[in-house]
Design a protein around this motif. Structure first.
Motif, PDB file in Angstrom:
ATOM      1  N   ARG A 202      37.546  37.351  45.703  1.00 25.46           N
ATOM      2  CA  ARG A 202      37.861  38.370  46.706  1.00 25.46           C
ATOM      3  C   ARG A 202      38.395  39.661  46.096  1.00 25.46           C
ATOM      4  O   ARG A 202      38.566  40.649  46.806  1.00 25.46           O
ATOM      5  N   ALA A 203      38.671  39.668  44.799  1.00 22.31           N
ATOM      6  CA  ALA A 203      39.176  40.872  44.134  1.00 22.31           C
ATOM      7  C   ALA A 203      38.047  41.885  43.935  1.00 22.31           C
ATOM      8  O   ALA A 203      36.899  41.514  43.683  1.00 22.31           O
ATOM      9  N   THR A 216      42.332  44.534  41.428  1.00 20.82           N
ATOM     10  CA  THR A 216      42.328  45.440  42.577  1.00 20.82           C
ATOM     11  C   THR A 216      41.951  44.624  43.791  1.00 20.82           C
ATOM     12  O   THR A 216      40.915  43.950  43.785  1.00 20.82           O
ATOM     13  N   ASP A 217      42.805  44.661  44.830  1.00 22.88           N
ATOM     14  CA  ASP A 217      42.532  43.854  46.017  1.00 22.88           C
ATOM     15  C   ASP A 217      41.497  44.551  46.898  1.00 22.88           C
ATOM     16  O   ASP A 217      41.056  45.673  46.587  1.00 22.88           O
ATOM     17  N   HIS A 222      46.682  47.884  43.585  1.00 26.23           N
ATOM     18  CA  HIS A 222      46.621  47.396  42.216  1.00 26.23           C
ATOM     19  C   HIS A 222      47.755  46.401  41.965  1.00 26.23           C
ATOM     20  O   HIS A 222      48.917  46.699  42.212  1.00 26.23           O
ATOM     21  N   LEU A 223      47.397  45.216  41.469  1.00 26.33           N
ATOM     22  CA  LEU A 223      48.364  44.172  41.145  1.00 26.33           C
ATOM     23  C   LEU A 223      48.192  43.789  39.695  1.00 26.33           C
ATOM     24  O   LEU A 223      47.073  43.535  39.254  1.00 26.33           O
ATOM     25  N   GLN A 224      49.298  43.768  38.950  1.00 23.18           N
ATOM     26  CA  GLN A 224      49.226  43.313  37.560  1.00 23.18           C
ATOM     27  C   GLN A 224      50.044  42.050  37.405  1.00 23.18           C
ATOM     28  O   GLN A 224      51.212  41.995  37.805  1.00 23.18           O
ATOM     29  N   PHE A 225      49.435  41.015  36.866  1.00 21.02           N
ATOM     30  CA  PHE A 225      50.095  39.714  36.658  1.00 21.02           C
ATOM     31  C   PHE A 225      50.543  39.637  35.203  1.00 21.02           C
ATOM     32  O   PHE A 225      49.722  39.776  34.284  1.00 21.02           O
TER      33      PHE A 225
END
Length: 226
Positions: A202-203, A216-217, A222-225
């Motif tokens: 889904r990203a 990137t959703d 923006h999400l960084q793990f």
């Protein structure tokens, strides 16, 4: 899966003006600063002010909430009301005050059961989304849990390492303007790849950043793990 909020990054037009607001008006400690970024301590998290040059640029028109000790609320109201047009809301037994930073981000200071003085952490971030059901499915796949739904507007609240509010565009004390983005960094319990695998189909985009992973959703947050 995600154990803590490492940072919230905001896009700013004038780094000096934004730094003055957070360091002087909100009395936050500057931990690092350079030509393009300023990092300020917010409890166990970091608030990053970023003059953009590349992607991710930082959150734009973001609404988020700082935790303050309950007994400091009146102090902050008196201090900030001298310069800013504040608004107030009551949530159960706690109060929140709202003001806007120089770049139009809606900043909330809320009474919370926290130890310490001043800004003690970031406990809530709002993500504006085009499709509420799609966004809820995406973030619950990362381990967030749905805890509340709006009755008079399209809104879902999720609990996790930070509370996320998913909003469809709407007007209110903090407007949901539509087409905005947020930049968040999360610590992970396991390898960052575990979190990526949970939402890979889904990203919108996946990028390796050293040992970390940025995704990137579907709404371009923006999400960084880490």
């Amino acid at each position: 899966m995600l154990s803590g909020l490492r940072w919230l990054a905001l896009e700013v037009k004038s780094l000096d003006r934004a730094r003055e607001f957070y360091a002087e008006a909100l009395d936050m400690t500057v931990e690092r600063e350079g030509e393009r970024e300023v990092e300020l301590r917010a409890g166990d998290s970091t608030l990053i002010l970023r003059r953009p040059r590349e992607i991710p640029r930082g959150g734009l028109h973001t609404h988020y909430a700082f935790a303050i000790p309950a007994d400091e609320y009146q102090y902050w109201w008196d201090r900030l009301s001298r310069e800013f047009d504040l608004q107030e809301r009551q949530f159960g037994s706690g109060k929140s005050l709202y003001l806007y930073d120089p770049d139009g981000n809606c900043v909330e200071l809320a009474q919370r059961p926290v130890d310490g003085d001043g800004i003690c952490g970031i406990f809530e971030v709002v993500l504006e989304v085009a499709d509420l059901d799609r966004a809820e499915e995406f973030y619950t796949s990362l381990g967030f849990e749905t805890v509340d739904r709006g009755k008079d507007r399209r809104r879902v609240r999720l609990g996790g390492p930070v509370d996320l509010e998913l909003w469809e565009p709407q007007l209110g004390i903090a407007d949901g303007r539509g087409g905005v983005h947020v930049d968040l960094g999360f610590d992970t319990d396991d390898s960052p790849g575990v979190a990526v695998d949970a939402v890979l189909n889904r990203a919108s985009k996946v990028t390796m950043i050293g040992e970390n992973v940025r995704i990137t959703d579907p709404d371009n947050h923006h999400l960084q793990f880490c």
